[in-house]
Design a protein around this motif. Sequence first.
Motif, PDB file in Angstrom:
ATOM      1  N   LYS A   1       0.840  -1.206   0.000  1.00  0.00           N
ATOM      2  CA  LYS A   1       0.000   0.000   0.000  1.00  0.00           C
ATOM      3  C   LYS A   1       0.870   1.250   0.000  1.00  0.00           C
ATOM      4  N   ALA A   2       1.972   1.219   0.750  1.00  0.00           N
ATOM      5  CA  ALA A   2       2.839   2.392   0.874  1.00  0.00           C
ATOM      6  C   ALA A   2       3.478   2.784  -0.449  1.00  0.00           C
ATOM      7  N   ILE A   3       3.742   1.797  -1.312  1.00  0.00           N
ATOM      8  CA  ILE A   3       4.454   2.081  -2.566  1.00  0.00           C
ATOM      9  C   ILE A   3       3.574   1.916  -3.801  1.00  0.00           C
ATOM     10  N   GLU A   4       2.262   1.746  -3.605  1.00  0.00           N
ATOM     11  CA  GLU A   4       1.399   1.435  -4.744  1.00  0.00           C
ATOM     12  C   GLU A   4       1.402   2.547  -5.793  1.00  0.00           C
ATOM     13  N   GLY A   5       1.684   3.784  -5.379  1.00  0.00           N
ATOM     14  CA  GLY A   5       1.715   4.877  -6.331  1.00  0.00           C
ATOM     15  C   GLY A   5       2.840   4.779  -7.344  1.00  0.00           C
ATOM     16  N   MET A   6       3.830   3.914  -7.067  1.00  0.00           N
ATOM     17  CA  MET A   6       4.948   3.725  -7.996  1.00  0.00           C
ATOM     18  C   MET A   6       4.855   2.440  -8.795  1.00  0.00           C
ATOM     19  N   LEU A   7       3.825   1.647  -8.540  1.00  0.00           N
ATOM     20  CA  LEU A   7       3.718   0.358  -9.209  1.00  0.00           C
ATOM     21  C   LEU A   7       3.005   0.511 -10.547  1.00  0.00           C
ATOM     22  N   PRO A   8       3.595   0.017 -11.632  1.00  0.00           N
ATOM     23  CA  PRO A   8       2.932   0.108 -12.938  1.00  0.00           C
ATOM     24  C   PRO A   8       1.613  -0.659 -12.938  1.00  0.00           C
ATOM     25  N   LYS A   9       0.650  -0.133 -13.622  1.00  0.00           N
ATOM     26  CA  LYS A   9      -0.706  -0.671 -13.570  1.00  0.00           C
ATOM     27  C   LYS A   9      -0.789  -2.124 -14.025  1.00  0.00           C
ATOM     28  N   PHE A  10      -0.046  -2.477 -15.068  1.00  0.00           N
ATOM     29  CA  PHE A  10      -0.193  -3.811 -15.656  1.00  0.00           C
ATOM     30  C   PHE A  10       0.968  -4.751 -15.345  1.00  0.00           C
ATOM     31  N   ALA A  11       1.945  -4.299 -14.563  1.00  0.00           N
ATOM     32  CA  ALA A  11       3.071  -5.174 -14.234  1.00  0.00           C
ATOM     33  C   ALA A  11       3.554  -4.901 -12.812  1.00  0.00           C
ATOM     34  N   ALA A  12       2.597  -4.715 -11.915  1.00  0.00           N
ATOM     35  CA  ALA A  12       2.949  -4.405 -10.525  1.00  0.00           C
ATOM     36  C   ALA A  12       3.779  -5.514  -9.897  1.00  0.00           C
ATOM     37  N   HIS A  13       3.486  -6.757 -10.266  1.00  0.00           N
ATOM     38  CA  HIS A  13       4.183  -7.887  -9.645  1.00  0.00           C
ATOM     39  C   HIS A  13       5.680  -7.870  -9.946  1.00  0.00           C
ATOM     40  N   LYS A  14       6.076  -7.367 -11.105  1.00  0.00           N
ATOM     41  CA  LYS A  14       7.494  -7.317 -11.445  1.00  0.00           C
ATOM     42  C   LYS A  14       8.227  -6.309 -10.565  1.00  0.00           C
ATOM     43  N   SER A  15       7.608  -5.166 -10.339  1.00  0.00           N
ATOM     44  CA  SER A  15       8.217  -4.167  -9.472  1.00  0.00           C
ATOM     45  C   SER A  15       8.255  -4.644  -8.028  1.00  0.00           C
ATOM     46  N   LEU A  16       7.182  -5.276  -7.577  1.00  0.00           N
ATOM     47  CA  LEU A  16       7.143  -5.795  -6.213  1.00  0.00           C
ATOM     48  C   LEU A  16       8.201  -6.873  -6.013  1.00  0.00           C
ATOM     49  N   ALA A  17       8.413  -7.704  -7.023  1.00  0.00           N
ATOM     50  CA  ALA A  17       9.415  -8.766  -6.918  1.00  0.00           C
ATOM     51  C   ALA A  17      10.798  -8.169  -6.661  1.00  0.00           C
ATOM     52  N   LYS A  18      11.114  -7.045  -7.301  1.00  0.00           N
ATOM     53  CA  LYS A  18      12.409  -6.397  -7.101  1.00  0.00           C
ATOM     54  C   LYS A  18      12.528  -5.836  -5.685  1.00  0.00           C
ATOM     55  N   VAL A  19      11.456  -5.250  -5.186  1.00  0.00           N
ATOM     56  CA  VAL A  19      11.465  -4.689  -3.837  1.00  0.00           C
ATOM     57  C   VAL A  19      11.664  -5.784  -2.802  1.00  0.00           C
ATOM     58  N   TYR A  20      10.905  -6.871  -2.951  1.00  0.00           N
ATOM     59  CA  TYR A  20      10.996  -7.965  -1.985  1.00  0.00           C
ATOM     60  C   TYR A  20      12.352  -8.671  -2.074  1.00  0.00           C
ATOM     61  N   GLN A  21      12.903  -8.774  -3.274  1.00  0.00           N
ATOM     62  CA  GLN A  21      14.249  -9.342  -3.415  1.00  0.00           C
ATOM     63  C   GLN A  21      15.263  -8.493  -2.663  1.00  0.00           C
ATOM     64  N   ALA A  22      15.177  -7.186  -2.807  1.00  0.00           N
ATOM     65  CA  ALA A  22      16.122  -6.291  -2.142  1.00  0.00           C
ATOM     66  C   ALA A  22      16.049  -6.434  -0.626  1.00  0.00           C
ATOM     67  N   LEU A  23      14.843  -6.474  -0.100  1.00  0.00           N
ATOM     68  CA  LEU A  23      14.681  -6.616   1.348  1.00  0.00           C
ATOM     69  C   LEU A  23      15.186  -7.967   1.834  1.00  0.00           C
ATOM     70  N   ARG A  24      14.878  -9.016   1.095  1.00  0.00           N
ATOM     71  CA  ARG A  24      15.312 -10.368   1.486  1.00  0.00           C
ATOM     72  C   ARG A  24      16.833 -10.461   1.519  1.00  0.00           C
ATOM     73  N   ILE A  25      17.486  -9.891   0.511  1.00  0.00           N
ATOM     74  CA  ILE A  25      18.943  -9.924   0.463  1.00  0.00           C
ATOM     75  C   ILE A  25      19.539  -9.187   1.662  1.00  0.00           C
ATOM     76  N   GLU A  26      18.953  -8.038   2.013  1.00  0.00           N
ATOM     77  CA  GLU A  26      19.456  -7.268   3.138  1.00  0.00           C
ATOM     78  C   GLU A  26      19.201  -7.986   4.460  1.00  0.00           C
ATOM     79  N   VAL A  27      18.014  -8.515   4.642  1.00  0.00           N
ATOM     80  CA  VAL A  27      17.676  -9.216   5.886  1.00  0.00           C
ATOM     81  C   VAL A  27      18.647 -10.359   6.146  1.00  0.00           C
ATOM     82  N   ASN A  28      18.935 -11.117   5.103  1.00  0.00           N
ATOM     83  CA  ASN A  28      19.744 -12.327   5.255  1.00  0.00           C
ATOM     84  C   ASN A  28      21.214 -12.129   4.917  1.00  0.00           C
ATOM     85  N   GLN A  29      21.592 -10.872   4.629  1.00  0.00           N
ATOM     86  CA  GLN A  29      22.997 -10.565   4.333  1.00  0.00           C
ATOM     87  C   GLN A  29      23.535 -11.501   3.245  1.00  0.00           C
TER      88      GLN A  29
END
Length: 301
Positions: A181-209
């Motif tokens: 919800k916080a970042i929905e304004g930056m998510l493309p209308k027809f490919a939101a899942h691709k942008s979300l996948a990048k965000v979640y990948q970044a967080l996962r990499i940082e969490v687990n070093q």
Amino acid sequence: MSEYHIPVLLDESVTALIGNVSGVYADATFGGGGHTSEILSRLSPQGRVLAFDRDADALGNKPDDKRLTLIHNNFRFIYNFVMYEGYRDGIDGILADLGVSSHQFDTAERGFSFRYDAPLDMRMNKEAETTAADIINSSSEDELERILRLYGEVDGSRRMARMICAAREQSPINTTAQLDKAIEGMLPKFAAHKSLAKVYQALRIEVNQEMRSLEKFLDGAVKSLKSGGRLVVITYHSLEDRMVKNFIKSGNIDGKMEKDLYGAVTAPLRAVNRKPVLPQESEIAANTRARSAKMRIAEKI
């Protein structure tokens, strides 16, 4: 085990790994045990396997085989455990499949996937202290921008970091739905899942070093191998693949070639395959998570 995780490039990786059927091998990322079981199936009674996983959930997949030692720890410590287990002369091969297991993605409460409304966790080791929610709520805007840009290659990482900081001022962001919800304004209308996948990948990499662990693992893997031993690594995104490629070429993650007094390159590994091995179309059709996999093979000089 197949319900837990479908192993990628199974035949190709194990075939590349094993040279001596009575040798000692390591599966650095045990997961569902698919690669480990395949290695064991090809070894003689004298063969041995060390397997590593920091996720306690994976320990329940251990096959009943006396040739296997399963170690509940991060693969960054591989050299320590190879020495501890008594293989002072080194081992014959090491395999690492760097993908997140299907079990972790599909277990909603682990918070790895934006497909579920769940706590922002993402810890591969559930005993670790820092969660994705901790990073989202406590990191500075500059730090969030760095994580999103470096580990997710997120377009507009600065703007997204600013949006996250603005949202958390109103209320803490503790769930996947709140983050989306916080970042929905930056998510493309027809490919939101691709942008979300990048965000979640970044967080996962940082969490687990993950990048730091991979660098430590590669250093430890070289020290753990016998001369002529094989290192087989399966990667899933460009950051990992670039690091592995550079390390095989030069012996360091930056790809900086070092030479001895006579001008000879001092890299400890030799690339067996010039180009990465990719999954067959049939494998991708059966397991879509294999589509981004690349396998690199090296031999210790």
